[in-house]
Design an enzyme around this catalytic site. Structure first.
Site, PDB file in Angstrom:
ATOM      1  N   THR A  51       0.850  -1.193   0.000  1.00  0.00           N
ATOM      2  CA  THR A  51       0.000   0.000   0.000  1.00  0.00           C
ATOM      3  C   THR A  51       0.890   1.249   0.000  1.00  0.00           C
ATOM      4  O   THR A  51       2.046   1.198   0.426  1.00  0.00           O
ATOM      5  CB  THR A  51      -0.959   0.000   1.207  1.00  0.00           C
ATOM      6  OG1 THR A  51      -0.204  -0.201   2.401  1.00  0.00           O
ATOM      7  CG2 THR A  51      -1.987  -1.102   1.070  1.00  0.00           C
ATOM      8  N   THR A  53       1.513   4.472   1.444  1.00  0.00           N
ATOM      9  CA  THR A  53       2.307   5.057   2.532  1.00  0.00           C
ATOM     10  C   THR A  53       3.275   4.045   3.107  1.00  0.00           C
ATOM     11  O   THR A  53       4.424   4.360   3.433  1.00  0.00           O
ATOM     12  CB  THR A  53       1.384   5.597   3.646  1.00  0.00           C
ATOM     13  OG1 THR A  53       0.526   6.592   3.088  1.00  0.00           O
ATOM     14  CG2 THR A  53       2.190   6.218   4.778  1.00  0.00           C
ATOM     15  N   CYS A  54       2.813   2.793   3.225  1.00  0.00           N
ATOM     16  CA  CYS A  54       3.641   1.729   3.791  1.00  0.00           C
ATOM     17  C   CYS A  54       4.903   1.517   2.951  1.00  0.00           C
ATOM     18  O   CYS A  54       5.999   1.318   3.483  1.00  0.00           O
ATOM     19  CB  CYS A  54       2.847   0.430   3.874  1.00  0.00           C
ATOM     20  SG  CYS A  54       1.266   0.599   4.746  1.00  0.00           S
ATOM     21  N   SER A  55       4.734   1.552   1.628  1.00  0.00           N
ATOM     22  CA  SER A  55       5.849   1.271   0.721  1.00  0.00           C
ATOM     23  C   SER A  55       6.740   2.478   0.482  1.00  0.00           C
ATOM     24  O   SER A  55       7.951   2.346   0.322  1.00  0.00           O
ATOM     25  CB  SER A  55       5.320   0.766  -0.630  1.00  0.00           C
ATOM     26  OG  SER A  55       4.662  -0.480  -0.488  1.00  0.00           O
ATOM     27  N   LEU A  59       8.034   1.776   5.791  1.00  0.00           N
ATOM     28  CA  LEU A  59       9.061   0.724   5.796  1.00  0.00           C
ATOM     29  C   LEU A  59      10.438   1.250   5.384  1.00  0.00           C
ATOM     30  O   LEU A  59      11.436   0.980   6.080  1.00  0.00           O
ATOM     31  CB  LEU A  59       8.627  -0.436   4.892  1.00  0.00           C
ATOM     32  CG  LEU A  59       9.640  -1.559   4.677  1.00  0.00           C
ATOM     33  CD1 LEU A  59      10.029  -2.220   5.999  1.00  0.00           C
ATOM     34  CD2 LEU A  59       9.073  -2.613   3.716  1.00  0.00           C
TER      35      LEU A  59
END
Length: 246
Positions: A51, A53-55, A59
């Site tokens: 997703t 923001t996560c990528s 992270l």
């Protein structure tokens, strides 16, 4: 999102859960005891692998600051998500995540035990983790940063910089660093050695693999190798880098 009032679990033990994982094409189970017992661990949890923001941010920044975290007593950094192990493995391969352990909470048991399992059925996600981060010492939650309970996917307090500021307020946060190199180039080797000597983690882009001579000229305006960039600023070659540190 459900109208859950999230509870800070500071001072409590993390849930006891076994995680089913695929490692080297074999099924293995990792327990929370194995992950947390006798260790200082930073955990950050997010709604889903791949997703945006996560990528793009969550992270990569933890991965980037991993060396700094470890210099200040953190044994391991764990990224948790309510995804299956195949998805998490594919995401790890797709990301800059070598310094982070990705754990699949496929059944949501750990996240539910933390009181942070939310319903994202409106997005077709089903049950997922609310975004949060925590510092865990020997299996006991030392500090939690839970994103505010408001619509959407807030990303305000569970980021790597906020966690590092809590653990080590005076830590020097390294700026993103990239070096463009050419195979067999002695000046490139000199620049990389200098970066390592100064404790810098860096991304290396090698001519013929990730970068071309045209890219070198377009980005730096130079025709010589290496070219170093720190924090969005073009530093230059190995001699320029030495002057920068001096």
């Amino acid at each position: 999102m459900s109208n859950t009032n999230f509870t800070d679990k500071t001072g409590q033990a993390v849930p006891k859960v076994n995680f089913a994982m695929r490692v080297n094409d074999e099924w293995v189970n990792r327990s929370t005891d194995e992950l947390f017992k006798g260790k200082t661990v930073v955990v950050f949890s997010l709604p889903g692998a791949f997703t945006p923001t996560c990528s793009s941010t969550h992270l990569p920044r933890y991965n980037e600051l991993a060396t700094t975290f470890k210099a200040h007593g953190v044994d391991e950094i764990i990224c948790m998500s309510v995804n299956d192990t195949f998805v998490m493995n594919a995401w790890a391969a797709d990301q800059e995540a070598a310094n982070v352990t990705l754990i699949p909470d496929g059944n949501g048991q750990f996240t539910e035990g933390m009181g942070l399992l939310v319903d994202k059925a409106d997005l077709g996600f089903g049950k997922r983790s609310w975004r949060y981060a925590m510092l865990v010492k020997d299996g006991i939650v030392d500090k939690m940063f839970i994103e505010p309970n408001k619509p959407g996917d807030p990303f305000e307090v569970s980021d790597a910089d906020t966690m590092l500021s809590y653990i080590a307020p005076n830590a020097v946060k390294q700026l993103p660093t990239t070096i463009l190199t050419k195979p067999g180039c002695p000046f490139c080797a000199k620049a990389k050695a200098l970066l390592k000597d100064k404790g810098y983690q860096f991304e290396e882009l090698v001519m013929g693999k990730e970068v071309s001579f045209t890219t070198l000229k377009a980005l730096s305006g130079k025709e010589t190798w290496p070219q170093v960039f720190i924090g969005g600023k073009h530093i230059g070659g190995s001699d320029d880098l030495a002057a920068y540190f001096a």
